[in-house]
Design a protein around this motif. Structure first.
Motif, PDB file in Angstrom:
ATOM      1  N   TRP A  59       0.815  -1.210   0.000  1.00 44.41           N
ATOM      2  CA  TRP A  59       0.000   0.000   0.000  1.00 44.41           C
ATOM      3  C   TRP A  59       0.852   1.265   0.000  1.00 44.41           C
ATOM      4  N   ARG A  60       2.046   1.207   0.572  1.00 45.16           N
ATOM      5  CA  ARG A  60       2.958   2.348   0.464  1.00 45.16           C
ATOM      6  C   ARG A  60       3.425   2.477  -0.980  1.00 45.16           C
ATOM      7  N   TYR A  61       3.687   1.345  -1.623  1.00 44.82           N
ATOM      8  CA  TYR A  61       4.087   1.350  -3.031  1.00 44.82           C
ATOM      9  C   TYR A  61       2.976   1.936  -3.912  1.00 44.82           C
ATOM     10  N   VAL A  62       1.746   1.499  -3.684  1.00 43.70           N
ATOM     11  CA  VAL A  62       0.627   1.996  -4.487  1.00 43.70           C
ATOM     12  C   VAL A  62       0.524   3.509  -4.378  1.00 43.70           C
ATOM     13  N   ASP A  63       0.687   4.017  -3.163  1.00 47.36           N
ATOM     14  CA  ASP A  63       0.567   5.455  -2.940  1.00 47.36           C
ATOM     15  C   ASP A  63       1.742   6.227  -3.526  1.00 47.36           C
ATOM     16  N   GLU A  64       2.946   5.719  -3.302  1.00 41.51           N
ATOM     17  CA  GLU A  64       4.139   6.485  -3.647  1.00 41.51           C
ATOM     18  C   GLU A  64       4.660   6.235  -5.061  1.00 41.51           C
ATOM     19  N   VAL A  65       4.312   5.105  -5.643  1.00 43.59           N
ATOM     20  CA  VAL A  65       4.820   4.771  -6.975  1.00 43.59           C
ATOM     21  C   VAL A  65       3.679   4.689  -7.994  1.00 43.59           C
ATOM     22  N   GLN A  66       2.763   3.767  -7.787  1.00 37.01           N
ATOM     23  CA  GLN A  66       1.725   3.524  -8.780  1.00 37.01           C
ATOM     24  C   GLN A  66       0.809   4.731  -8.961  1.00 37.01           C
ATOM     25  N   GLU A  67       0.237   5.219  -7.857  1.00 36.30           N
ATOM     26  CA  GLU A  67      -0.674   6.363  -7.950  1.00 36.30           C
ATOM     27  C   GLU A  67       0.054   7.648  -8.335  1.00 36.30           C
ATOM     28  N   ALA A  68       1.344   7.686  -8.047  1.00 36.35           N
ATOM     29  CA  ALA A  68       2.134   8.871  -8.395  1.00 36.35           C
ATOM     30  C   ALA A  68       2.570   8.867  -9.859  1.00 36.35           C
ATOM     31  N   GLY A  69       2.238   7.800 -10.585  1.00 39.50           N
ATOM     32  CA  GLY A  69       2.556   7.745 -12.005  1.00 39.50           C
ATOM     33  C   GLY A  69       4.000   7.438 -12.309  1.00 39.50           C
TER      34      GLY A  69
END
Length: 305
Positions: free
Chosen positions: A286-296
């Motif tokens: 979930w940290r990855y999703v927020d910081e990498v995936q959702e951040a583009g």
């Protein structure tokens, strides 16, 4: 880890496949007697129409040296859940761990469609599976938990409380409402269980390599990285065992009440209890999703597993 749950009685509702199956197996591996419930039993399949069964879950528990029983239950049918509670009461007299993983709504999601373009019965079915079935289950089984101090209720969901605080764009209303409601279910039940010394939490895995997800990408658990060609962010995915270990560790923690009312995730608990996924890593999805995936940003799990 050892057999730290020996003597405990667990009910895993919806324990047919995915995270719930893995949780049931890990609880059994650690020594708990596990009732595995669901609608897919023998030749009878639920609307999910997959081959996994509750008996298959119990077989895997037995292979680890654990014990359990498969009980076919539709958790939207109050009378069936009441009969389950009567059986557990008769055979063990209590419930120490209740994991509510009832879902089965993936075929109804209707990705990205607004509610007026969805079949109404699909939206309502997801809400019934994700909210009504959970409340019915708690109504009948929590009276067996409050007989003793220290019980644990786990409401399985998808997404952290922070992530689900905003609408899940690309999903649908009928999916989003029950997944977000799990946080409130845990909060309310934490309050109701507090005077009995019991703990209630919501729990989410990360990007789960469930049976259905592996099939979707045409890969196996052994070769899951082949899916990165289709979906590079799948690099942060985790096996169901990871969340299974998370719940087993939580159940074995004598100080778990410090988490009551919270929404927890497998990566968070791996850092606290120091356990790994099957490949030796600790994905922090979930940290990855927020910081990498959702951040583009480009897919790269470095520093996140």
């Amino acid at each position: 880890m050892g057999n730290s749950l020996t003597g405990r009685v667990a009910v895993v509702a919806g324990g047919t496949r995915g995270a719930s199956r893995a949780i049931a197996i890990e609880l059994g591996r650690r020594g708990a007697f596990v009732y595995v419930t669901g609608r897919s039993s023998g030749r009878q399949r639920s609307e999910v129409n997959r081959p996994e069964t509750i008996e298959g879950t119990v077989e895997r528990i037995t292979e680890t040296g654990g014990e359990g029983a498969a009980v076919r239950v539709d958790h939207l049918d109050s009378a069936q859940v009441a009969t389950l509670a009567e059986r557990v009461d008769r055979e063990h007299g209590r419930v120490d761990i209740l994991v509510d993983g009832v879902w089965g709504g993936d075929d109804y999601i209707g990705w990205g469609k607004p509610v007026w373009e969805q079949p109404l019965e699909h939206s309502l079915r997801m809400i019934r599976l994700g909210i009504d079935a959970h409340i019915i289950t708690s109504h009948h089984l929590l009276p067996l938990m409050i007989r003793n101090q220290g019980g644990l209720l786990v409401e399985l969901t998808d997404g952290t409380a922070e992530y689900n605080a905003r609408f899940r764009v690309g999903t649908s209303l009928g999916f989003y409402i029950p997944k977000a409601a799990a946080h409130q279910l845990a909060l309310a039940q934490a309050h109701e269980l507090r005077e009995y010394g019991c703990t209630a939490v919501a729990m989410t895995p990360g990007w789960l390599r469930s049976e259905a997800m592996l099939e979707h990408y045409g890969v196996t658990e052994q070769h899951w990285r082949d899916a990165l060609v289709k979906e590079p962010h799948f690099c942060i995915s985790e096996s169901p065992v990871f969340v299974g270990r998370a719940v087993a560790e939580l159940a074995a923690d004598p100080e778990r009440q410090r988490f009551t009312g919270q929404t927890l995730n497998s990566g968070q608990l791996a850092a606290i209890y120091e356990f790994d996924d099957v490949d030796g890593s600790r994905p922090d999805a979930w940290r990855y999703v927020d910081e990498v995936q959702e951040a583009g940003k480009p897919a790269d799990a470095t520093g996140y597993r």
